[in-house]
Write a protein that holds these residues in place. Structure first.
Motif: not given
Length: 400
Positions: A215-231
């Motif tokens: 989970a992201t906290q505060g203004d932390a950027p959202a993590a990249a999509d793991p499925v797209a990164a795997c592709r």
């Protein structure tokens, strides 16, 4: 007696009726007086109001856990034995500060061993190239036998035109083919190394697909999509494998080319060229090659043992030795664990003498960013509708 009793009774009842009538009159008079005094003011006590909507403040009490956010796990990038740990829990560290080290004696020995292996591999390749070139030069030079005549009779111009390729030309052709083979094999080995690294990265990236996203906290950027990164990682692996296939095909063509050059050079050269004054009993080149003891014979050609495939193997050994040296040097550099950020030490999980792996998965020191924490609470299903994003929350720690 009976009538008189009744008369008395009637007179007594008549007296009570008069008293009751008089009390009733008095009550009515009091009621009329009270109504007259308060009737108008009672009507003025009622009030009217306009109906409207407004927020109603409601509090929800819940218990939960408080954890730090912005934590960073520091780990060694090399396997070895922990030598020193220079921080403890609660210490404030600055970016660039050394927090732990590994014992360096074994890592230095690995670097020395890898350098020696690389030097040996290079020496073997150099010796094989010299041997192969010498064999080609020897095969390209017509063997002659000594004659009693000090000066042999020169051959005619027609004979000169029938001579095979000169040794210099043959040696240069072989040298060029050797150089092309080594370049091709080196490119193939590098392509294999790149593909192996891509495959390892793909395994790590795709392994995170099944793990829950943090989970992201505060203004932390959202993590990249793991499925797209795997592709993307899979595409990278496939592209690297195609490159390996092309590079290996090119290396095989270079090996075949050098082999054909060596074979052609050997076939184009006659075994011996006798002079006009040569003795009929002089040994032939084949006999000289088999014995190798006469002073008038050339050494046996060794191109049968030092082939194009031999040089390819030599180059592959050099490439693998070079890769081993790079790994050993990198491990030695990674024996010092330095933090790249400032923070407070939240945990220390190793002690001097402990063994650590080279995967980097085991944390050694955990740093946390001061002043940031995350609160996780359990809310009943009946109350979850009352919880909205952006609502104020007050956290009271235990004992606070």
């Amino acid at each position: 007696m009976t009538a008189g009793r009744a008369s008395v009774v009637r007179r007594w009842a008549s007296g009570r009726g008069v008293a009751a009538l008089l009390g009733t009159v008095l009550l009515l008079a009091g009621a009329l007086a009270t109504w007259a005094a308060t009737g108008s003011s009672a009507a003025a006590s009622y009030r009217t109001a306009v109906v409207s909507r407004a927020d109603v403040q409601q509090s929800l009490n819940a218990t939960g856990t408080v954890t730090r956010v912005g934590e960073r796990s520091l780990a060694f990038g090399a396997a070895g034995t922990v030598g020193t740990v220079r921080v403890t829990v609660g210490d404030r560290v600055q970016a660039g500060q050394v927090v732990a080290t590994l014992e360096r004696s074994a890592l230095k020995a690995a670097v020395t061993k890898a350098r020696a292996a690389l030097a040996r591999a290079r020496a073997v390749l150099a010796a094989d190239r010299v041997t192969q070139s010498a064999a080609v030069a020897a095969a390209s030079t017509p063997a002659t036998t000594p004659t009693p005549t000090p000066t042999p009779t020169p051959t005619s111009g027609a004979g000169d035109r029938g001579q095979p390729t000169t040794p210099a030309t043959s040696t240069e052709t072989v040298a060029a083919a050797q150089a092309a083979l080594l370049v091709a094999v080196r490119a193939a080995d590098q392509a294999v190394q790149v593909a192996a690294a891509a495959l390892a990265a793909q395994a790590t990236t795709c392994g995170a697909v099944s793990a829950p996203a943090p989970a992201t906290q505060g203004d932390a950027p959202a993590a990249a999509d793991p499925v797209a990164a795997c592709r993307t990682a899979l595409d990278t692996v496939q592209a690297a494998q195609v490159t390996v296939s092309h590079a290996q095909d090119a290396a095989q063509r270079a090996i075949d080319h050098l082999a054909s050059v060596l074979a052609a050079t050997t076939r184009a050269t006659p075994a011996a060229t006798p002079t006009p004054t040569a003795s009929p009993s002089a040994p032939s080149a084949a006999t000289s090659t088999s014995s190798g003891s006469s002073s008038g014979t050339r050494p046996a050609a060794t191109s049968a043992t030092v082939t194009a495939a031999t040089l390819a193997r030599d180059q592959s050994t050099i490439d693998s030795s070079r890769a081993a040296l790079i790994r050993a040097t990198t491990s030695l550099a990674a024996s010092t664990l330095t933090t790249s950020v400032s923070g407070t030490v939240a945990a220390v999980t190793v002690a001097p003498g402990d063994q650590v792996s080279a995967t980097g998965s085991g944390q050694v020191v955990v740093l946390s960013d001061d002043g940031q924490a995350a609160v996780t609470v359990d809310v009943d299903q009946s109350d979850i509708r009352s919880v909205k994003l952006g609502q104020d929350a007050r956290v009271t720690p235990d004992g606070g």
